[in-house]
Design a protein around this motif. Structure first.
Motif, PDB file in Angstrom:
ATOM      1  N   LEU A  17      -0.098   4.756   6.501  1.00 11.97           N
ATOM      2  CA  LEU A  17      -0.096   5.721   5.391  1.00 11.97           C
ATOM      3  C   LEU A  17      -0.220   7.158   5.905  1.00 11.97           C
ATOM      4  O   LEU A  17      -0.917   7.419   6.877  1.00 11.97           O
ATOM      5  CB  LEU A  17      -1.244   5.417   4.423  1.00 11.97           C
TER       6      LEU A  17
ATOM      7  N   LYS B   8      -6.782   3.896   0.564  1.00  6.63           N
ATOM      8  CA  LYS B   8      -7.313   3.172   1.718  1.00  6.63           C
ATOM      9  C   LYS B   8      -8.654   2.524   1.388  1.00  6.63           C
ATOM     10  O   LYS B   8      -8.918   1.374   1.776  1.00  6.63           O
ATOM     11  CB  LYS B   8      -7.478   4.125   2.910  1.00  6.63           C
ATOM     12  N   ARG B   9      -9.504   3.254   0.663  1.00  5.23           N
ATOM     13  CA  ARG B   9     -10.814   2.710   0.285  1.00  5.23           C
ATOM     14  C   ARG B   9     -10.643   1.472  -0.588  1.00  5.23           C
ATOM     15  O   ARG B   9     -11.331   0.464  -0.394  1.00  5.23           O
ATOM     16  CB  ARG B   9     -11.634   3.776  -0.444  1.00  5.23           C
TER      17      ARG B   9
ATOM     18  N   PHE C 292      -5.081  -5.516   5.598  1.00  3.54           N
ATOM     19  CA  PHE C 292      -4.056  -4.479   5.442  1.00  3.54           C
ATOM     20  C   PHE C 292      -4.166  -3.405   6.519  1.00  3.54           C
ATOM     21  O   PHE C 292      -3.784  -2.251   6.303  1.00  3.54           O
ATOM     22  CB  PHE C 292      -4.144  -3.807   4.058  1.00  3.54           C
TER      23      PHE C 292
ATOM     24  N   GLU D  67      -0.793  -1.863   7.439  1.00  2.00           N
ATOM     25  CA  GLU D  67      -0.223  -1.159   6.290  1.00  2.00           C
ATOM     26  C   GLU D  67      -0.974   0.143   6.008  1.00  2.00           C
ATOM     27  O   GLU D  67      -0.358   1.180   5.710  1.00  2.00           O
ATOM     28  CB  GLU D  67      -0.250  -2.059   5.058  1.00  2.00           C
ATOM     29  N   LEU D  68      -2.304   0.097   6.107  1.00  6.06           N
ATOM     30  CA  LEU D  68      -3.088   1.308   5.836  1.00  6.06           C
ATOM     31  C   LEU D  68      -2.968   2.306   6.978  1.00  6.06           C
ATOM     32  O   LEU D  68      -3.016   3.524   6.765  1.00  6.06           O
ATOM     33  CB  LEU D  68      -4.553   0.937   5.606  1.00  6.06           C
TER      34      LEU D  68
ATOM     35  N   PRO E 137       0.814  -1.226   0.000  1.00  2.00           N
ATOM     36  CA  PRO E 137       0.000   0.000   0.000  1.00  2.00           C
ATOM     37  C   PRO E 137       0.845   1.273   0.000  1.00  2.00           C
ATOM     38  O   PRO E 137       0.527   2.231  -0.711  1.00  2.00           O
ATOM     39  CB  PRO E 137      -0.838  -0.133   1.270  1.00  2.00           C
ATOM     40  N   GLN E 138       1.926   1.295   0.792  1.00  2.60           N
ATOM     41  CA  GLN E 138       2.777   2.487   0.822  1.00  2.60           C
ATOM     42  C   GLN E 138       3.464   2.702  -0.527  1.00  2.60           C
ATOM     43  O   GLN E 138       3.557   3.839  -1.019  1.00  2.60           O
ATOM     44  CB  GLN E 138       3.839   2.355   1.919  1.00  2.60           C
TER      45      GLN E 138
ATOM     46  N   LYS F 265      -4.900   9.583  -0.764  1.00  6.51           N
ATOM     47  CA  LYS F 265      -4.705   8.625   0.330  1.00  6.51           C
ATOM     48  C   LYS F 265      -6.025   7.967   0.713  1.00  6.51           C
ATOM     49  O   LYS F 265      -6.084   6.754   0.972  1.00  6.51           O
ATOM     50  CB  LYS F 265      -4.100   9.356   1.538  1.00  6.51           C
ATOM     51  N   THR F 266      -7.098   8.745   0.715  1.00 12.82           N
ATOM     52  CA  THR F 266      -8.424   8.204   1.009  1.00 12.82           C
ATOM     53  C   THR F 266      -8.813   7.133  -0.005  1.00 12.82           C
ATOM     54  O   THR F 266      -9.336   6.074   0.351  1.00 12.82           O
ATOM     55  CB  THR F 266      -9.480   9.325   1.014  1.00 12.82           C
TER      56      THR F 266
ATOM     57  N   TYR G 273      -8.104  -0.722  -0.793  1.00 12.54           N
ATOM     58  CA  TYR G 273      -7.615  -1.893  -0.061  1.00 12.54           C
ATOM     59  C   TYR G 273      -8.645  -2.428   0.927  1.00 12.54           C
ATOM     60  O   TYR G 273      -8.763  -3.642   1.118  1.00 12.54           O
ATOM     61  CB  TYR G 273      -6.313  -1.552   0.669  1.00 12.54           C
ATOM     62  N   SER G 274      -9.387  -1.528   1.555  1.00 10.78           N
ATOM     63  CA  SER G 274     -10.422  -1.972   2.503  1.00 10.78           C
ATOM     64  C   SER G 274     -11.522  -2.739   1.783  1.00 10.78           C
ATOM     65  O   SER G 274     -11.941  -3.819   2.223  1.00 10.78           O
ATOM     66  CB  SER G 274     -11.013  -0.767   3.240  1.00 10.78           C
TER      67      SER G 274
END
Length: 660
Positions: free
Chosen positions: A660, A611-612, A653, A656-657, A586-587, A607-608, A614-615
């Motif tokens: 961020l 994250k969205r 994740f 990892e998230l 993710p990074q 960034k949002t 991967y979630s």
């Protein structure tokens, strides 16, 4: 020597079909005075037998059927190379059997197994150790198997079997064959289709012929063999870096033979550079592959046609046009009568009607000309006959499409006139049967039951996803019922972008027998539709090409769109590719995107979105596990059965998230 390759459209353990195609190819080659014929990898059993390759009986049956192939090899001047598995001492080997004048000369065994992407060969096959041979006995005859070199009419030849040729120069068999005096390398393959892959394969073959200063003969499987993977049937003959011949790909024929003469007594100069292929037209490539995949799936499943819930959105419209193109391209190559017989669902009366219709003055065979407008949002057209009202104004292709595709628009109070008209325009344009009904009563019925059970009303404020999902889910029973009544395959229309983030309703819009475009991202779907309108003349796509993608599950005043719910589709596709094709963390994904996008997007919003993605990805693997079988059309896909495996339960994740 006259060399030939034959692309064959085979089916796993369909012995009758596979033997018929093999023997037809041998006969065509004999008629053309071919002296060496290469047939594709594992063409006797089919490549896609999967765990059946671990069964002793499969190899034994293949060897029994090989005796029938021997009987077809009656020309003493022709060598035939046919692919089949050989199982010895509990291990299965992928081999090419060399036959001349009904005599088996030996079995060349594959040395390297494909174990990436769509391939899991080490599960089924054992690699043969280079430089070694062995013998085995079957039905009283002793045969040699292993790393073999053969000779025919003074020409020495050896094998690279598919993956063997994709290995580094230090490993691949070609480097060991050249010092053994080999002048010709034969490569029977089962190399899956992906857009633009033919250019990679072309370079591979020509460079091998140049680097090892040999003639190289390559023959690939053809068609949708086992359900998910399509093969393009490529045949290549090259010498010293120069192309001698190459066929047209993705044929609707069962057997496609290509041959050329090579004078081994004359050594041509080695090419300094490889002449590049023209840049592939990926839209046209995908169109041909999708059409052939649908065509083979339809006839091999022995179905009567397709049923589609046509929402008027991009995905369902692409699927509808895919069926129309199945008809257009099939008729264009095979002719109407041969196409209809090969599909296997048309009656003799329908075939006779089509043949007579095609002979009428001015009756067009190709092109998406308009059908007559039968009008009315609640229209219902008979599915059974090609001689429908107004058929004299339809092209033959539209009438054939009408026989193979039934569509239904299932509206709610949240559906717009735009999507209804979009669906109707497409159905009319391609000639499909078109029904329209609403599902509001069914939605109210289920909602009322749950409200009664809970003792409260459901509202958009508190139950948004529930109220969206029930609309999509209620559409499934009626469209399934229609498919059952008509004995047709139900197409589901999910694309790869939706699969990545679970933007779908299980047992709703994902319900179906087959998911043709689940390997294609949404941005490409939209681009392809614009191309199909402009280049193929499907003017019925004009309305959908001017609509923003939307599920239409919230009230119309909400102006719901996919990208408002998720993120811009091109960005979603880029995150997906970096994460699971490039295999970045993710990074690393965020850092890569920041460099690519520079100041084009707010860093916090980016960034949002990361994250969205991967979630949503993590919580929706169970959906990807339950998708209907999909076609592999791009260079990767998200199908856990044919490309990407991911745990159903995971930490999502979180660490990892959080960093961020």
């Amino acid at each position: 020597m006259r060399l030939a390759g034959a692309a064959l459209n085979q089916t796993p353990i369909d012995w009758q079909n596979n033997l018929r195609n093999i023997c037809e190819a041998i006969q065509l080659a004999q008629d053309a005075d071919v002296e060496l014929l290469c047939l594709p990898e594992l063409c006797l059993t089919g490549y896609g037998c999967e765990d059946l390759f671990l069964h002793d009986w499969l190899s034994e049956t293949a060897l029994l059927h090989l005796q029938q192939v021997r009987q077809c090899c009656t020309d003493p001047n022709m060598v035939v190379c046919v692919g089949l598995p050989v199982r010895l001492n509990g291990q299965t080997y992928n081999t090419a059997c060399v036959i001349r004048n009904q005599e088996i000369l030996g079995f060349a065994a594959k040395q390297f197994m494909a174990n990436d992407g769509v391939h899991y060969e080490p599960r089924f096959f054992t690699s043969w150790r280079p430089g070694t041979t062995a013998t085995f006995t079957f039905n009283g005859e002793e045969y040699t198997i292993g790393d073999l070199v053969f000779e025919h009419q003074g020409v020495r030849f050896g094998f690279e079997i598919c993956e063997d040729a994709w290995r580094p120069a230090s490993d691949r068999p070609a480097g060991r064959l050249k010092p053994r005096g080999v002048q010709l390398i034969v490569n029977p393959s089962a190399s899956h289709f992906a857009m633009s892959k033919t250019d990679v394969r072309y370079q591979l073959v020509l460079k091998a012929s140049r680097d090892y200063q040999v003639t190289y003969l390559y023959a690939n499987l053809l068609g949708n063999e086992a359900g998910r993977i399509t093969y393009d049937g490529e045949i290549l003959i090259a010498r010293n870096g120069q192309l001698i011949t190459r066929n047209q790909l993705l044929s609707f024929k069962d057997v496609d033979l290509e041959f050329a003469d090579v004078d081994f007594a004359v050594e041509p100069p080695v090419a300094a550079d490889i002449t590049p292929l023209p840049t592939p037209d990926e839209y046209r490539e995908l169109n041909q592959a999708l059409s052939l995949a649908l065509f083979d799936y339809l006839r091999k499943a022995r179905s009567k046609g397709f049923v589609l819930s046509l929402s008027g959105g991009a995905d369902s419209c692409m699927c509808a046009v895919g069926v129309a193109e199945l008809v257009r391209l099939g008729v264009l190559e095979l002719g109407a009568e041969a196409f209809m017989r090969k599909v296997g669902t048309f009656t003799e009366d329908e075939i006779r009607f089509a043949v007579e219709y095609a002979q009428l003055p001015g009756a067009p065979l190709v092109g998406p000309e308009s059908a007559s407008d039968t009008g009315g949002r609640s229209q219902a057209v008979s599915h059974s006959a090609m001689q429908t009202t107004g058929s004299e104004k339809m092209t033959l292709n539209q009438q054939l499409t009408r026989r193979l595709l039934t569509c239904a628009y299932q509206g709610t109070v949240n559906s717009s006139d735009d999507t209804y008209l979009s669906a109707k325009d497409v159905a009319d344009n391609i000639g499909a049967v078109f029904f329209s009904w609403d599902i509001d009563q069914e939605v109210k019925g289920y909602t009322g039951k749950i409200e009664h059970a809970l003792g409260r009303e459901l509202s958009w404020k508190t139950d948004d996803l529930t109220l969206q999902n029930i609309q999509a889910r209620v559409r499934a029973p009626s469209i399934w019922m229609l498919a059952n009544v008509l004995n047709c395959l139900l197409i589901t229309t999910s694309n790869r972008s939706e699969a990545a983030v679970g933007y779908c309703t299980m047992d709703g819009d994902t319900a179906g027998s087959i998911s043709p475009i689940a390997g294609v991202d949404k941005a490409f779907v939209k681009q392809w539709l614009v191309w199909a309108e402009a280049e193929l003349g499907y003017y019925g796509l004009h309305r959908v090409n001017n609509l923003a993608p939307t599920a239409e599950l919230r009230p119309l005043e909400d102006k719901q769109t996919d990208e408002r719910d998720l993120m811009p589709y091109p960005l979603l596709n880029r995150i997906e590719r970096l994460a699971f094709y490039e295999r970045l963390s993710p990074q690393q994904v965020l850092t890569q995107l920041e460099g690519e996008l520079n100041a084009d997007i707010d860093p916090e919003l980016l960034k949002t979105y990361v994250k969205r993605f991967y979630s949503l990805w993590s919580r929706n693997q169970w959906k990807r596990e339950r998708y209907a079988p999909s076609f592999h059309l791009d260079d990767y896909n998200l199908d856990p059965r044919s490309w990407l495996r991911f745990p159903i339960l995971s930490g999502g994740f979180a660490a990892e998230l959080g960093a961020l």
